[in-house]
Design a protein around this motif. Sequence first.
Motif, PDB file in Angstrom:
ATOM      1  N   GLN A 405       0.864  -1.180   0.000  1.00 47.38           N
ATOM      2  CA  GLN A 405       0.000   0.000   0.000  1.00 47.38           C
ATOM      3  C   GLN A 405       0.896   1.224   0.000  1.00 47.38           C
ATOM      4  N   GLN A 406       0.790   2.033  -1.064  1.00 46.41           N
ATOM      5  CA  GLN A 406       1.540   3.270  -1.177  1.00 46.41           C
ATOM      6  C   GLN A 406       0.619   4.450  -0.902  1.00 46.41           C
ATOM      7  N   SER A 407       1.209   5.643  -0.789  1.00 43.98           N
ATOM      8  CA  SER A 407       0.411   6.845  -0.578  1.00 43.98           C
ATOM      9  C   SER A 407      -0.393   7.141  -1.835  1.00 43.98           C
ATOM     10  N   GLY A 408      -1.698   6.920  -1.790  1.00 44.69           N
ATOM     11  CA  GLY A 408      -2.590   7.192  -2.898  1.00 44.69           C
ATOM     12  C   GLY A 408      -2.650   6.100  -3.933  1.00 44.69           C
ATOM     13  N   ALA A 409      -1.895   5.003  -3.775  1.00 45.20           N
ATOM     14  CA  ALA A 409      -1.894   3.942  -4.776  1.00 45.20           C
ATOM     15  C   ALA A 409      -1.616   2.613  -4.098  1.00 45.20           C
ATOM     16  N   SER A 410      -2.024   1.531  -4.773  1.00 38.39           N
ATOM     17  CA  SER A 410      -1.723   0.165  -4.355  1.00 38.39           C
ATOM     18  C   SER A 410      -0.761  -0.415  -5.393  1.00 38.39           C
ATOM     19  N   ARG A 411       0.363  -0.974  -4.915  1.00 41.17           N
ATOM     20  CA  ARG A 411       1.416  -1.421  -5.826  1.00 41.17           C
ATOM     21  C   ARG A 411       1.484  -2.955  -5.834  1.00 41.17           C
ATOM     22  N   VAL A 412       1.535  -3.512  -7.059  1.00 40.47           N
ATOM     23  CA  VAL A 412       1.839  -4.919  -7.270  1.00 40.47           C
ATOM     24  C   VAL A 412       3.216  -4.964  -7.924  1.00 40.47           C
ATOM     25  N   PHE A 413       4.170  -5.686  -7.296  1.00 40.57           N
ATOM     26  CA  PHE A 413       5.526  -5.743  -7.857  1.00 40.57           C
ATOM     27  C   PHE A 413       5.891  -7.194  -8.154  1.00 40.57           C
ATOM     28  N   ILE A 414       6.692  -7.329  -9.240  1.00 43.35           N
ATOM     29  CA  ILE A 414       7.132  -8.652  -9.707  1.00 43.35           C
ATOM     30  C   ILE A 414       8.652  -8.601  -9.792  1.00 43.35           C
ATOM     31  N   ARG A 415       9.289  -9.526  -9.037  1.00 44.22           N
ATOM     32  CA  ARG A 415      10.753  -9.515  -8.995  1.00 44.22           C
ATOM     33  C   ARG A 415      11.272 -10.721  -9.788  1.00 44.22           C
ATOM     34  N   THR A 416      12.314 -10.456 -10.630  1.00 47.34           N
ATOM     35  CA  THR A 416      12.966 -11.520 -11.406  1.00 47.34           C
ATOM     36  C   THR A 416      14.456 -11.502 -11.123  1.00 47.34           C
ATOM     37  N   ASN A 417      15.135 -12.511 -11.629  1.00 43.76           N
ATOM     38  CA  ASN A 417      16.577 -12.568 -11.369  1.00 43.76           C
ATOM     39  C   ASN A 417      17.364 -11.591 -12.231  1.00 43.76           C
ATOM     40  N   GLU A 418      16.739 -11.079 -13.317  1.00 44.64           N
ATOM     41  CA  GLU A 418      17.343 -10.050 -14.162  1.00 44.64           C
ATOM     42  C   GLU A 418      16.228  -9.406 -14.992  1.00 44.64           C
ATOM     43  N   PRO A 419      16.475  -8.263 -15.641  1.00 37.81           N
ATOM     44  CA  PRO A 419      15.431  -7.593 -16.408  1.00 37.81           C
ATOM     45  C   PRO A 419      14.863  -8.518 -17.474  1.00 37.81           C
ATOM     46  N   VAL A 420      13.527  -8.337 -17.728  1.00 37.57           N
ATOM     47  CA  VAL A 420      12.822  -9.176 -18.701  1.00 37.57           C
ATOM     48  C   VAL A 420      11.996  -8.289 -19.612  1.00 37.57           C
ATOM     49  N   ARG A 421      11.611  -8.840 -20.752  1.00 37.37           N
ATOM     50  CA  ARG A 421      10.601  -8.164 -21.569  1.00 37.37           C
ATOM     51  C   ARG A 421       9.227  -8.539 -21.034  1.00 37.37           C
ATOM     52  N   TYR A 422       8.308  -7.571 -21.012  1.00 35.81           N
ATOM     53  CA  TYR A 422       6.971  -7.834 -20.468  1.00 35.81           C
ATOM     54  C   TYR A 422       5.955  -6.998 -21.229  1.00 35.81           C
ATOM     55  N   THR A 423       4.696  -7.407 -21.135  1.00 35.66           N
ATOM     56  CA  THR A 423       3.568  -6.631 -21.650  1.00 35.66           C
ATOM     57  C   THR A 423       2.501  -6.603 -20.566  1.00 35.66           C
ATOM     58  N   ALA A 424       1.773  -5.476 -20.450  1.00 40.21           N
ATOM     59  CA  ALA A 424       0.680  -5.307 -19.485  1.00 40.21           C
ATOM     60  C   ALA A 424      -0.571  -4.906 -20.257  1.00 40.21           C
ATOM     61  N   SER A 425      -1.635  -5.694 -20.155  1.00 36.12           N
ATOM     62  CA  SER A 425      -2.871  -5.414 -20.894  1.00 36.12           C
ATOM     63  C   SER A 425      -4.067  -5.554 -19.957  1.00 36.12           C
ATOM     64  N   GLU A 426      -5.124  -4.783 -20.265  1.00 34.27           N
ATOM     65  CA  GLU A 426      -6.362  -4.818 -19.466  1.00 34.27           C
ATOM     66  C   GLU A 426      -7.330  -5.807 -20.090  1.00 34.27           C
ATOM     67  N   ASP A 427      -8.027  -6.552 -19.218  1.00 31.01           N
ATOM     68  CA  ASP A 427      -9.044  -7.510 -19.661  1.00 31.01           C
ATOM     69  C   ASP A 427     -10.240  -7.361 -18.711  1.00 31.01           C
ATOM     70  N   GLY A 428     -11.143  -6.420 -19.020  1.00 25.34           N
ATOM     71  CA  GLY A 428     -12.281  -6.151 -18.130  1.00 25.34           C
ATOM     72  C   GLY A 428     -11.790  -5.578 -16.816  1.00 25.34           C
ATOM     73  N   ARG A 429     -12.104  -6.266 -15.687  1.00 27.35           N
ATOM     74  CA  ARG A 429     -11.645  -5.798 -14.371  1.00 27.35           C
ATOM     75  C   ARG A 429     -10.409  -6.588 -13.944  1.00 27.35           C
ATOM     76  N   SER A 430      -9.558  -6.880 -14.919  1.00 22.92           N
ATOM     77  CA  SER A 430      -8.298  -7.565 -14.656  1.00 22.92           C
ATOM     78  C   SER A 430      -7.198  -6.927 -15.489  1.00 22.92           C
ATOM     79  N   VAL A 431      -5.966  -7.008 -14.973  1.00 25.34           N
ATOM     80  CA  VAL A 431      -4.780  -6.576 -15.693  1.00 25.34           C
ATOM     81  C   VAL A 431      -3.857  -7.795 -15.758  1.00 25.34           C
ATOM     82  N   VAL A 432      -3.431  -8.146 -16.992  1.00 24.22           N
ATOM     83  CA  VAL A 432      -2.601  -9.330 -17.205  1.00 24.22           C
ATOM     84  C   VAL A 432      -1.200  -8.875 -17.615  1.00 24.22           C
TER      85      VAL A 432
END
Length: 500
Positions: A405-432
């Motif tokens: 829980q951040q000030s004014g926002a809720s944070r979801v974080f994903i940790r990997t062993n090194e930087p990766v390529r990723y995509t973030a897309s909305e699907d209704g009331r979900s984010v994939v």
Amino acid sequence: MKASAVWLLGVVLVPVMALAQAPAADVNTITAVQVNGGTVSISGTKKPNFTTFTMTDPPRLVIDISEAVFSGVPEEVQVGNGTVTGIRTASYGSDASAIARVLIGYEREVETDIQANGNQLIVKVAGGGGQAVAQAPAETPDAQPSGAAEPATKPAGDGTAAQAAAAAETERQAQEKATAQAAAAAAADRQAQEKAAAEATARAQADADAEKKRQEEARAAAQRQEEETRASAQAAADEKKRQEEATRASAQAAADEKKRQEEEARASAKTAEEERRAAAQAAADEKKRQQEEARSAAKSTDEERRAAAQAAADEKKRQAQAAAEERQAAAQAAADERRAEQEAAAEERRQRQEQARASRESTKQEKLAMAEPRERTRREVSSGSDASAEVSSRRKTMTLVGFQQQSGASRVFIRTNEPVRYTASEDGRSVVVELENTRIDLSNNTRPLDTSFFSSPVTRVEADSSGRAVRVTINLREQVPFQARQEGNVISLDFQRTGR
């Protein structure tokens, strides 16, 4: 004729007076009343059942012995020993309702101690005097039974015992005087008859008729006298019976009043006891309620402490597990890195061997051939990750999925062993969020995060493997704006809180 009347009166009255003195078979027979100094002893044939009361002016003690009669005890004994002035006795009722009353007169007001000792009743007072014994007097052939024509003594409440005894004595003396006068008249009449008979012998038959007429008149007079005597005796008996009934009624009324007072006292005591018990029960209930409230508060506090301790332990355990997983993931990443380096070294050796077999090209062409892959890699990084992150071609490992829980926002974080390529897309009331060329090495990282109890648009976060990619699904309460970025080996998605 008068002598016959007196004799008949005696025949009627003597059995009546004898019955008044004759003891019943089942009653207490009082045989003696003795005075020794300040002590009065009353002896009977049974253990006495008695009641007492005192009178003043002059001081007297009255003792009523129930179901008792006197036998051979005089009605009055003069003492005068400085403490006791005298003793008077009187009887009331008959059979089971018989009452024997003993009245003790004192010179002054004294304290008395009354005790039953076997068949005796002992009355002790302070002081002493000479001894007097109230017992049966010596009987003579002409002696009349004690109290033969005694009228009922007036109850203590209607006058003093001394006055009642004096009135009874006066009436007895009057009856004796009337009896003596009747005997004297009968004797005179008898003498007159004898004289008249002697004169009649000398006189003629004419006088016999006159004598007969006179005798008839005498018989009529005697009959009238007898009837009058009989009526007087009946009236005396009726008066005595009335007084006895009045005495019994008075005693019954006193007993009823005493019983009523005792019942009222018992009822009052019972009411007081019930009130005391009710107050004690109310106090006990209040104490029990307070104890239960205290136990409930202590239990609630204890449960809260246990819950807080359990939550802290769970959090500590989760953090320790996450740290262990990170360490394991780091070790796995290092191993993957080493394998990748080994593969790269092998590939490089193979390429050098191929280059040795091929003709050598110019240095410019070789540089251009080596520069072209680097430019393509940089373009892909720009399109799939932050421009500052360098993404290798090695297989990546997702080591942690978390929520903050951040000030004014809720944070979801994903940790990997090194930087990766990723995509973030909305699907209704979900984010994939899809991580390319990535795997999950620990099954614990596939467990969903339930964040529904936070004040956050994020309700659930779940990660799973999909081919050679990792898919992280973030469920929302509602669609809200979000920002995604990658810093080093951490991808952060900040969802704006709506104030809910």
